[in-house]
Scaffold this motif. Structure first.
Motif, PDB file in Angstrom:
ATOM      1  N   ASP A   1       5.444   8.250   4.238  1.00 15.11           N
ATOM      2  CA  ASP A   1       5.181   6.769   4.248  1.00 15.11           C
ATOM      3  C   ASP A   1       3.541   6.843   3.798  1.00 15.11           C
ATOM      4  O   ASP A   1       2.845   5.753   4.432  1.00 15.11           O
ATOM      5  CB  ASP A   1       5.196   6.177   5.626  1.00 15.11           C
ATOM      6  CG  ASP A   1       6.917   6.150   6.010  1.00 15.11           C
ATOM      7  OD1 ASP A   1       7.660   6.206   5.282  1.00 15.11           O
ATOM      8  OD2 ASP A   1       7.156   6.061   7.100  1.00 15.11           O
ATOM      9  N   GLY A   2       3.340   7.396   2.832  1.00 19.48           N
ATOM     10  CA  GLY A   2       2.025   7.361   2.296  1.00 19.48           C
ATOM     11  C   GLY A   2       0.909   7.963   3.077  1.00 19.48           C
ATOM     12  O   GLY A   2      -0.182   7.804   2.687  1.00 19.48           O
ATOM     13  N   GLU A   3       1.167   8.879   4.056  1.00 21.29           N
ATOM     14  CA  GLU A   3       0.233   9.411   4.970  1.00 21.29           C
ATOM     15  C   GLU A   3       0.422  10.862   4.972  1.00 21.29           C
ATOM     16  O   GLU A   3       1.720  11.378   4.934  1.00 21.29           O
ATOM     17  CB  GLU A   3       0.120   8.734   6.374  1.00 21.29           C
ATOM     18  CG  GLU A   3      -0.350   7.298   6.149  1.00 21.29           C
ATOM     19  CD  GLU A   3      -0.162   6.760   7.720  1.00 21.29           C
ATOM     20  OE1 GLU A   3      -0.994   5.841   7.951  1.00 21.29           O
ATOM     21  OE2 GLU A   3       0.760   7.103   8.466  1.00 21.29           O
TER      22      GLU A   3
ATOM     23  N   GLU B   1       0.904  -1.158  -0.059  1.00 25.45           N
ATOM     24  CA  GLU B   1      -0.221  -0.174   0.033  1.00 25.45           C
ATOM     25  C   GLU B   1       0.738   1.121  -0.011  1.00 25.45           C
ATOM     26  O   GLU B   1       1.593   1.608   1.107  1.00 25.45           O
ATOM     27  CB  GLU B   1      -0.873  -0.072   1.180  1.00 25.45           C
ATOM     28  CG  GLU B   1      -2.146   1.241   1.089  1.00 25.45           C
ATOM     29  CD  GLU B   1      -3.187   0.800   2.224  1.00 25.45           C
ATOM     30  OE1 GLU B   1      -4.341   1.033   1.876  1.00 25.45           O
ATOM     31  OE2 GLU B   1      -2.814   0.735   3.350  1.00 25.45           O
ATOM     32  N   ILE B   2       0.786   2.123  -1.103  1.00 25.59           N
ATOM     33  CA  ILE B   2       1.469   3.092  -1.182  1.00 25.59           C
ATOM     34  C   ILE B   2       1.022   4.608  -0.566  1.00 25.59           C
ATOM     35  O   ILE B   2       1.555   5.220  -0.141  1.00 25.59           O
ATOM     36  CB  ILE B   2       1.771   3.594  -2.591  1.00 25.59           C
ATOM     37  CG1 ILE B   2       2.596   2.389  -3.313  1.00 25.59           C
ATOM     38  CG2 ILE B   2       2.737   4.713  -3.083  1.00 25.59           C
ATOM     39  CD1 ILE B   2       3.876   1.926  -2.777  1.00 25.59           C
ATOM     40  N   LEU B   3      -0.311   4.500  -1.006  1.00 19.36           N
ATOM     41  CA  LEU B   3      -1.047   5.597  -0.343  1.00 19.36           C
ATOM     42  C   LEU B   3      -2.269   5.220   0.651  1.00 19.36           C
ATOM     43  O   LEU B   3      -2.964   4.282   0.249  1.00 19.36           O
ATOM     44  CB  LEU B   3      -2.071   6.520  -1.359  1.00 19.36           C
ATOM     45  CG  LEU B   3      -0.919   7.095  -2.436  1.00 19.36           C
ATOM     46  CD1 LEU B   3      -1.842   7.771  -3.576  1.00 19.36           C
ATOM     47  CD2 LEU B   3       0.146   8.322  -2.004  1.00 19.36           C
ATOM     48  N   LYS B   4      -2.188   5.611   1.763  1.00 15.12           N
ATOM     49  CA  LYS B   4      -2.733   5.146   3.179  1.00 15.12           C
ATOM     50  C   LYS B   4      -4.160   5.811   3.733  1.00 15.12           C
ATOM     51  O   LYS B   4      -3.974   6.197   4.802  1.00 15.12           O
ATOM     52  CB  LYS B   4      -1.890   4.674   4.060  1.00 15.12           C
ATOM     53  CG  LYS B   4      -0.667   3.800   3.746  1.00 15.12           C
ATOM     54  CD  LYS B   4       0.270   3.678   4.645  1.00 15.12           C
ATOM     55  CE  LYS B   4       1.586   3.053   4.105  1.00 15.12           C
ATOM     56  NZ  LYS B   4       2.473   2.888   5.015  1.00 15.12           N
ATOM     57  N   GLY B   5      -5.165   6.319   2.756  1.00 14.75           N
ATOM     58  CA  GLY B   5      -6.240   7.010   3.233  1.00 14.75           C
ATOM     59  C   GLY B   5      -5.732   8.515   3.163  1.00 14.75           C
ATOM     60  O   GLY B   5      -5.793   9.324   4.111  1.00 14.75           O
ATOM     61  N   ILE B   6      -5.876   8.975   2.089  1.00 14.68           N
ATOM     62  CA  ILE B   6      -5.256  10.508   1.780  1.00 14.68           C
ATOM     63  C   ILE B   6      -6.684  11.390   1.818  1.00 14.68           C
ATOM     64  O   ILE B   6      -7.660  10.938   1.048  1.00 14.68           O
ATOM     65  CB  ILE B   6      -4.575  10.870   0.587  1.00 14.68           C
ATOM     66  CG1 ILE B   6      -3.475  10.024   0.498  1.00 14.68           C
ATOM     67  CG2 ILE B   6      -4.403  12.402   0.418  1.00 14.68           C
ATOM     68  CD1 ILE B   6      -2.234  10.286   1.648  1.00 14.68           C
ATOM     69  N   ASP B   7      -6.748  12.408   2.632  1.00 15.61           N
ATOM     70  CA  ASP B   7      -7.889  13.374   2.893  1.00 15.61           C
ATOM     71  C   ASP B   7      -7.161  14.514   2.384  1.00 15.61           C
ATOM     72  O   ASP B   7      -6.698  15.259   3.449  1.00 15.61           O
ATOM     73  CB  ASP B   7      -8.747  13.278   3.856  1.00 15.61           C
ATOM     74  CG  ASP B   7      -9.431  11.911   4.118  1.00 15.61           C
ATOM     75  OD1 ASP B   7     -10.291  11.553   3.234  1.00 15.61           O
ATOM     76  OD2 ASP B   7      -9.328  11.350   5.241  1.00 15.61           O
ATOM     77  N   LEU B   8      -7.791  15.532   1.482  1.00  9.94           N
ATOM     78  CA  LEU B   8      -7.065  16.804   1.295  1.00  9.94           C
ATOM     79  C   LEU B   8      -8.203  17.376   0.420  1.00  9.94           C
ATOM     80  O   LEU B   8      -9.098  17.044  -0.353  1.00  9.94           O
ATOM     81  CB  LEU B   8      -6.138  16.861   0.278  1.00  9.94           C
ATOM     82  CG  LEU B   8      -4.690  16.142   0.850  1.00  9.94           C
ATOM     83  CD1 LEU B   8      -3.459  15.933  -0.283  1.00  9.94           C
ATOM     84  CD2 LEU B   8      -4.081  16.946   2.104  1.00  9.94           C
ATOM     85  N   GLU B   9      -8.277  18.961   0.558  1.00  4.72           N
ATOM     86  CA  GLU B   9      -8.972  19.653  -0.313  1.00  4.72           C
ATOM     87  C   GLU B   9      -8.256  20.975  -0.598  1.00  4.72           C
ATOM     88  O   GLU B   9      -7.429  21.457   0.093  1.00  4.72           O
ATOM     89  CB  GLU B   9     -10.354  20.062   0.265  1.00  4.72           C
ATOM     90  CG  GLU B   9     -10.223  20.601   1.772  1.00  4.72           C
ATOM     91  CD  GLU B   9     -11.674  20.844   2.413  1.00  4.72           C
ATOM     92  OE1 GLU B   9     -11.883  21.949   3.080  1.00  4.72           O
ATOM     93  OE2 GLU B   9     -12.462  20.058   2.165  1.00  4.72           O
TER      94      GLU B   9
END
Length: 370
Positions: free
Chosen positions: A209-211, A17-25
């Motif tokens: 680390d993907g977060e 898993e490279i991206l682990k739950g990204i939340d952005l705006e």
């Protein structure tokens, strides 16, 4: 509603898993910088927005429209690559207009668009040249022009300045900032250079680390880091992060910092309520070099300014500033002093600590506690 919304985004390559739950705006016309060390996932995140990588979970929306399942050509997004990716056999004008030509845009309309973009980027005199006849900075402008001429909803920049020398990077950084102000475009920009992040962004996402470790304005990221990683990564010189002991009880708490061949330096602790549970325990005390200076150069508006004697190991004149290195809490500490300050290595010097700017972290969790 945000212009760019990334919600619960995950990217896997097999079991990795490279991206682990990204939340952005990002608001419309905003400048979002994704910053972090190599391998943190920032370029992968940019590629999922562009459609160059599929997403495993989550959602990406631009101007209210879900784009996660759309082909890259349908997303109305333009990308500027690190390598510029110019066609060597075409002129500057040809490189800029190639995409429009493929879409069947009339010649007169193409010429108007080329002239407009060339004027903005100050490359009108280069339109008849080939890429081999251009400098690195000029090639970068052509790559930006090729993106600008499309007038997309969103621009993506993937470490666009990393191939340039130090002075040219500064010049191009100014150009990008000027371009953003003039056009009001929405930009997502990837870099590992935290100076670029601080100077360009309206919002910064610090990744590891993907977060996302912290998301906020440059001032929020710099002045109020949420953990040790953000505190250490953002800032040049980096924040001083020292092992300290909280001494005292109740409202009478002090920060004790070990000094070589001297009694510990004891500073009154701010944020007593947050630090009370750590009485008698160790914390990580953080203070930036500009908050540790010579008394005459200290911020007179500071509410809590405390002076202490420190043995100076090294003095580094740097033109507009002088940096002094001392030892506290078992580590080297950098103080930022006035350029004309008189300070001698091997002697004690009086330094002023602006404790309004001090931050504290838990040594085990590495989270900010005050």
């Amino acid at each position: 509603m945000a212009f760019l919304e990334i919600t619960g985004l995950r990217k896997r390559f097999g079991s990795l898993e490279i991206l682990k739950g990204i939340d952005l705006e990002l608001e419309k016309g905003g400048f979002l910088v994704l910053v972090g060390p190599s391998g943190c996932g920032k370029s992968t995140l940019l590629n999922t927005i562009a459609g160059l990588e599929t997403i495993s979970e989550g959602d990406i929306r631009v101007d209210g429209r879900a784009i996660g399942d759309l082909h890259p050509s349908k997303r109305d997004i333009a990308m500027v690559f690190q390598s510029y990716a110019l066609y060597p056999n075409m002129t500057v004008a040809g490189n800029i207009s190639f995409g429009m030509e493929m879409r069947g845009v009339p010649v007169a309309e193409r010429k108007t668009a080329i002239d407009k973009v060339a004027k903005v980027l100050q490359i009108t005199h280069l339109l008849d040249r080939k890429p081999s006849q251009l400098s690195g900075g000029q090639r970068q402008r052509v790559a930006m022009g090729r993106a600008l001429v499309r007038d997309p909803k969103l621009f993506l920049f993937d470490e666009p300045l990393s191939n340039l020398d130090a002075k040219l990077r500064v010049d191009m950084r100014i150009e990008i900032k000027r371009l953003h102000a003039a056009t009001g475009t929405s930009i997502v920009y990837v870099t590992h250079d935290q100076i670029e992040a601080m100077t360009l962004a309206t919002k910064i996402a610090v990744m590891r680390d993907g977060e996302v470790q912290q998301f906020g304005t440059p001032a929020e990221i710099y002045n109020n880091p949420t953990n040790l990683f953000v505190a250490d990564f953002m800032g040049s010189p980096a924040m001083n992060l020292l092992t300290a002991t909280i001494e005292g009880t109740g409202n009478d708490l002090h920060v004790s910092l070990a000094r070589p061949d001297a009694e510990p330096l004891r500073l009154p602790a701010a944020q007593v309520q947050s630090l009370a549970p750590y009485a008698g325990k160790q914390v990580i005390f953080g203070i930036r070099p500009e908050a540790l200076t010579d008394p005459d150069g200290a911020d007179r508006n500071a509410r809590q300014l405390v002076e202490g004697d420190c043995l100076i190991d090294v003095v580094e004149p740097a033109g507009s500033d002088t940096f002094a290195v001392t030892k506290l809490g078992g580590k080297e500490v950098v103080a930022r002093l006035r350029a004309d300050v008189r300070i001698v290595p091997g002697q004690n010097a009086r330094l002023a600590f602006n404790l309004d700017k001090a931050v504290y972290f838990d040594p085990q969790s590495e989270r900010r506690i005050a």
